[in-house]
Design a protein around this motif. Structure first.
Motif, PDB file in Angstrom:
ATOM      1  N   UNK A   1       0.940  -1.165  -0.082  1.00  0.00           N
ATOM      2  CA  UNK A   1      -0.180   0.058  -0.003  1.00  0.00           C
ATOM      3  C   UNK A   1       0.744   1.189  -0.182  1.00  0.00           C
ATOM      4  N   UNK A   2       0.189   2.428  -0.278  1.00  0.00           N
ATOM      5  CA  UNK A   2       0.889   3.595  -0.520  1.00  0.00           C
ATOM      6  C   UNK A   2       0.050   4.830   0.168  1.00  0.00           C
ATOM      7  N   UNK A   3       0.492   5.530   0.898  1.00  0.00           N
ATOM      8  CA  UNK A   3      -0.375   6.647   1.291  1.00  0.00           C
ATOM      9  C   UNK A   3       0.186   7.991   0.531  1.00  0.00           C
ATOM     10  N   UNK A   4      -0.704   8.656   0.026  1.00  0.00           N
ATOM     11  CA  UNK A   4      -0.562   9.802  -0.815  1.00  0.00           C
ATOM     12  C   UNK A   4      -1.414  11.213  -0.260  1.00  0.00           C
ATOM     13  N   UNK A   5      -0.437  12.338  -0.187  1.00  0.00           N
ATOM     14  CA  UNK A   5      -1.373  13.338   0.436  1.00  0.00           C
ATOM     15  C   UNK A   5      -2.160  14.033  -1.002  1.00  0.00           C
ATOM     16  N   UNK A   6      -3.350  14.195  -0.911  1.00  0.00           N
ATOM     17  CA  UNK A   6      -4.091  14.786  -1.736  1.00  0.00           C
ATOM     18  C   UNK A   6      -4.071  16.302  -1.831  1.00  0.00           C
ATOM     19  N   UNK A   7      -3.517  16.813  -3.107  1.00  0.00           N
ATOM     20  CA  UNK A   7      -3.323  18.177  -3.260  1.00  0.00           C
ATOM     21  C   UNK A   7      -4.682  18.884  -3.410  1.00  0.00           C
ATOM     22  N   UNK A   8      -5.743  18.165  -4.329  1.00  0.00           N
ATOM     23  CA  UNK A   8      -6.845  18.641  -4.647  1.00  0.00           C
ATOM     24  C   UNK A   8      -7.878  17.875  -4.415  1.00  0.00           C
ATOM     25  N   UNK A   9      -8.454  17.987  -3.392  1.00  0.00           N
ATOM     26  CA  UNK A   9      -9.363  16.878  -2.825  1.00  0.00           C
ATOM     27  C   UNK A   9     -10.792  16.723  -3.509  1.00  0.00           C
ATOM     28  N   UNK A  10     -11.121  17.965  -3.830  1.00  0.00           N
ATOM     29  CA  UNK A  10     -12.285  17.826  -4.586  1.00  0.00           C
ATOM     30  C   UNK A  10     -12.391  17.223  -6.053  1.00  0.00           C
ATOM     31  N   UNK A  11     -11.178  17.258  -6.490  1.00  0.00           N
ATOM     32  CA  UNK A  11     -11.001  16.150  -7.917  1.00  0.00           C
ATOM     33  C   UNK A  11     -11.178  14.809  -7.476  1.00  0.00           C
ATOM     34  N   UNK A  12     -11.029  14.372  -6.239  1.00  0.00           N
ATOM     35  CA  UNK A  12     -11.381  13.061  -5.975  1.00  0.00           C
ATOM     36  C   UNK A  12     -12.648  12.647  -5.372  1.00  0.00           C
TER      37      UNK A  12
ATOM     38  N   UNK B   1     -27.324  10.882  -2.327  1.00  0.00           N
ATOM     39  CA  UNK B   1     -27.614  12.124  -2.259  1.00  0.00           C
ATOM     40  C   UNK B   1     -27.812  12.632  -0.715  1.00  0.00           C
ATOM     41  N   UNK B   2     -27.678  11.783   0.127  1.00  0.00           N
ATOM     42  CA  UNK B   2     -27.458  12.232   1.590  1.00  0.00           C
ATOM     43  C   UNK B   2     -26.050  12.772   1.745  1.00  0.00           C
ATOM     44  N   UNK B   3     -25.126  11.886   1.215  1.00  0.00           N
ATOM     45  CA  UNK B   3     -23.726  12.487   1.901  1.00  0.00           C
ATOM     46  C   UNK B   3     -22.913  13.158   1.012  1.00  0.00           C
ATOM     47  N   UNK B   4     -23.184  13.233  -0.138  1.00  0.00           N
ATOM     48  CA  UNK B   4     -22.144  14.183  -1.112  1.00  0.00           C
ATOM     49  C   UNK B   4     -22.185  15.520  -0.965  1.00  0.00           C
ATOM     50  N   UNK B   5     -23.370  16.153  -0.640  1.00  0.00           N
ATOM     51  CA  UNK B   5     -23.016  17.667  -0.088  1.00  0.00           C
ATOM     52  C   UNK B   5     -22.027  17.794   1.188  1.00  0.00           C
ATOM     53  N   UNK B   6     -22.170  16.942   2.218  1.00  0.00           N
ATOM     54  CA  UNK B   6     -21.415  16.836   2.967  1.00  0.00           C
ATOM     55  C   UNK B   6     -20.010  16.722   2.962  1.00  0.00           C
ATOM     56  N   UNK B   7     -19.629  15.687   2.097  1.00  0.00           N
ATOM     57  CA  UNK B   7     -18.196  15.295   1.544  1.00  0.00           C
ATOM     58  C   UNK B   7     -17.804  16.542   0.679  1.00  0.00           C
ATOM     59  N   UNK B   8     -18.527  17.159   0.065  1.00  0.00           N
ATOM     60  CA  UNK B   8     -18.110  18.569  -0.827  1.00  0.00           C
ATOM     61  C   UNK B   8     -17.626  19.451   0.263  1.00  0.00           C
TER      62      UNK B   8
ATOM     63  N   UNK C   1     -13.861  22.916   2.269  1.00  0.00           N
ATOM     64  CA  UNK C   1     -13.919  23.863   3.186  1.00  0.00           C
ATOM     65  C   UNK C   1     -13.344  23.495   4.713  1.00  0.00           C
ATOM     66  N   UNK C   2     -13.092  22.387   4.867  1.00  0.00           N
ATOM     67  CA  UNK C   2     -12.916  21.970   6.141  1.00  0.00           C
ATOM     68  C   UNK C   2     -11.552  21.345   6.316  1.00  0.00           C
ATOM     69  N   UNK C   3     -11.137  20.400   5.556  1.00  0.00           N
ATOM     70  CA  UNK C   3      -9.838  19.871   5.472  1.00  0.00           C
ATOM     71  C   UNK C   3      -8.524  20.686   5.275  1.00  0.00           C
ATOM     72  N   UNK C   4      -7.506  20.441   6.012  1.00  0.00           N
ATOM     73  CA  UNK C   4      -6.222  21.269   5.850  1.00  0.00           C
ATOM     74  C   UNK C   4      -5.362  20.395   4.776  1.00  0.00           C
ATOM     75  N   UNK C   5      -5.548  18.901   5.094  1.00  0.00           N
ATOM     76  CA  UNK C   5      -4.528  18.081   4.800  1.00  0.00           C
ATOM     77  C   UNK C   5      -5.557  16.878   4.581  1.00  0.00           C
TER      78      UNK C   5
END
Length: 181
Positions: free
Chosen positions: A3-14, A53-60, A65-69
């Motif tokens: 496995x590998x761990x990657x930092x995501x620089x543009x989270x919304x793209x994922x 429908x329930x989770x996507x707005x929260x995830x966005x 707006x929430x995660x720093x990394x």
């Protein structure tokens, strides 16, 4: 399996890939996690569109707006097997599940910590949690977690050296290490 761990620089793209990953966690936990506590009629574990429908707005919100990394753990096929996020610039952010008592400069929150249940017991959670704790300490932050007391995650954090410091509504706030330090 490697496995590998990657930092995501543009989270919304994922977003779409992460939504499918979180749905796998939802299925694998029998709909227990994520708790979807704000949803009156939770979707069944075989209803991806209802979950979206329930989770996507929260995830966005979280990704934008929430995660720093944000870090993702991928298996050797490139599939997301786990995630963990850090929130350490609390400032004036409107994150209602973070109590005022810990909204201080030294606080670092560990959020969005999930491992696909298909990968349970392989040490991937420990790997992600260790990375998060180490990164927060590197930044001079005290690692905190906000979770639900009835989740399996609560006892996991306690086993990993976290201590309960307060109850906040339906949540519990845990701090890594000895709260007296």
């Amino acid at each position: 399996m490697s496995v590998r761990v990657d930092e995501v620089k543009k989270p919304l793209e994922l977003r779409d890939e992460l939504l499918r990953f979180v749905f796998r966690v939802y299925q694998g936990t029998g709909g227990t996690y994520p708790a979807l506590e704000w949803v009156e009629d939770k979707p069944s574990t075989d209803d991806f569109e209802g979950f979206r429908e329930a989770y996507e707005p929260f995830l966005e919100f979280r990704l934008g707006k929430e995660f720093d990394e944000l870090y993702v753990l991928r298996d050797d096929g490139g599939k997301i097997a786990g995630t963990i996020a850090l929130v350490y610039n609390l400032g004036d952010r409107d994150i209602p599940w973070v109590p005022e008592e810990i909204r201080v400069e030294r606080t670092g929150l560990i959020e969005f910590f999930m491992v696909d249940p298909a990968y349970k017991g392989k040490g991937y959670g420990s790997k992600l949690l260790g990375l998060a704790i180490g990164r927060l300490k590197e930044l001079g932050r005290v690692p905190y977690v906000i979770t639900f007391p009835h989740l399996e995650a609560y006892s996991y954090y306690i086993r990993k050296g976290f201590t309960e410091v307060m109850r906040y509504g339906e949540f519990v706030v845990l701090r890594e290490g000895n709260p007296g330090t």
